[in-house]
Design an enzyme around this catalytic site. Structure first.
Site, PDB file in Angstrom:
ATOM      1  CD  GLU A  57      -1.808  -2.395   1.087  1.00 10.99           C
ATOM      2  OE1 GLU A  57      -2.549  -3.212   0.498  1.00 10.99           O
ATOM      3  OE2 GLU A  57      -0.782  -2.742   1.718  1.00 10.99           O
ATOM      4  CG  HIS A 126     -10.957  -8.173   5.331  1.00 10.28           C
ATOM      5  ND1 HIS A 126     -10.328  -9.016   6.207  1.00 10.28           N
ATOM      6  CD2 HIS A 126     -10.327  -8.325   4.140  1.00 10.28           C
ATOM      7  CE1 HIS A 126      -9.367  -9.672   5.584  1.00 10.28           C
ATOM      8  NE2 HIS A 126      -9.339  -9.260   4.327  1.00 10.28           N
TER       9      HIS A 126
END
Length: 335
Positions: A57, A126
């Site tokens: 990321e 998540h």
């Protein structure tokens, strides 16, 4: 359209209009994204404009910042908002400050898309709602749509904006409006007024809230999935509440908020993120500063709990009919 289709349409339109728009991220290319938001775009625009990245990321965001400074308009996807933390330094120290530290010589015109929030039984890694972290950072805009129509129009506005935008997508309502607050869609978005989405180009301005339900007794400030939850709960309790969908947290449409609270005299704030230092705290402070003499009851906040995300107790964690109902009774007690 459902929200996924609306987002895909926005990306398609922006890429067709501007060859500098690029889409990048984990699995966004050949696979079309884990939620299929980028499906078909690589086949249409090629691997140089829609491409997969390694699972890094900080690398995704770092490269996007460089692309933006060079003159491109990257739209990186962070597969889940929970994964954005490794890129925090890039976003806070580089993207947010680039315009200022270069005296306007360079900009960071990137839009970071990311699914956020719970509702799909994704567990602790998540399902998080980190929007409050980024609303604290000057130089970054934070956008959260609640309907397919807004998702498309806001995304187009974000991509065409010259500053970095975090575009958080509430994945609980990706595929349709839910039956108030439970885990199964009640109907397809295409049969719902909020799901009517033009196929062509249009924009929804950043920094403008939407009054999705007018009322006189109470103002409810919310965004994302909570707009639908609050609408359902209000219908059950038969309260003449005004529901304001913020749509963009930064920039914030404080004028619409102020006008609504001064009209109703009561304010409730509902969001899925944890309570302490959540964006609701900022909203509460702003309402108190601007509307104190119009308030007829203390401001109420209904939020997620101050705990790590509870996988097995996901639906108890969300603001829902019981807790919102209790807050309604409390704030309307002397009405």
């Amino acid at each position: 359209m459902n929200m996924i289709q609306a987002i895909n349409s926005a990306l398609d339109i922006c890429m067709a209009r501007d060859p500098d728009v690029l889409v990048m991220g984990e699995d966004v290319g050949y696979f079309g994204g884990v939620f299929r938001a980028t499906a078909g775009l690589q086949a249409k625009y090629g691997k140089t404009r829609v491409f997969d990245t390694p699972i890094t990321e900080t690398g995704i965001i770092g490269v996007a910042i460089g692309m933006g400074a060079y003159g491109l308009r990257p739209v990186p996807e962070i597969q889940f908002a929970d994964y954005i933390y490794p890129a925090l330094d890039q976003l806070v120290s580089e993207a947010a400050r680039l315009r200022y530290r270069s005296a306007g010589e360079f900009i960071s015109p990137m839009t970071v898309r990311s699914p956020f929030g719970g509702g799909i039984f994704g567990g602790q890694t998540h399902s998080q709602s980190p929007e409050g972290i980024f609303t604290h950072v000057s130089g970054i805009k934070t956008v959260i749509p609640a309907t397919p129509y807004d998702a498309k129009g806001l995304l187009i506005s974000a991509i065409e904006d010259n500053d970095p935008v975090l575009f958080f997508e509430p994945k609980r309502i990706y595929n349709g409006p839910f039956n108030g607050y439970w885990d199964k869609p009640s109907e397809n978005w295409s049969k719902h007024p909020a799901g009517e989405v033009p196929t062509g180009y249009y924009k929804v301005p950043l920094g403008k809230a939407a009054v999705v339900r007018e009322g006189e007794a109470l103002t409810i400030l919310c965004y994302g999935t909570m707009v639908h939850v609050c609408t359902a709960v209000i219908a059950e309790h038969n309260i003449d509440a005004e529901i304001v969908d913020l749509r963009t947290l930064v920039p914030l449409d404080i004028e619409t908020i102020e006008a609504s609270v001064k009209k109703t005299g009561r304010c409730m704030i509902v969001h899925e993120a944890t309570r302490t230092s959540g964006f609701g705290a900022e909203l509460s402070a702003l309402v108190q500063e601007r509307c104190f003499y119009h308030l007829e009851a203390p401001i109420e906040r209904v939020t997620g709990y101050d705990t790590p995300y509870p996988h097995s107790l996901e639906w108890a964690y969300f603001p829902g009919p019981v807790r919102i109902g209790q807050a309604l009774k409390k704030i309307m007690k002397d009405a």
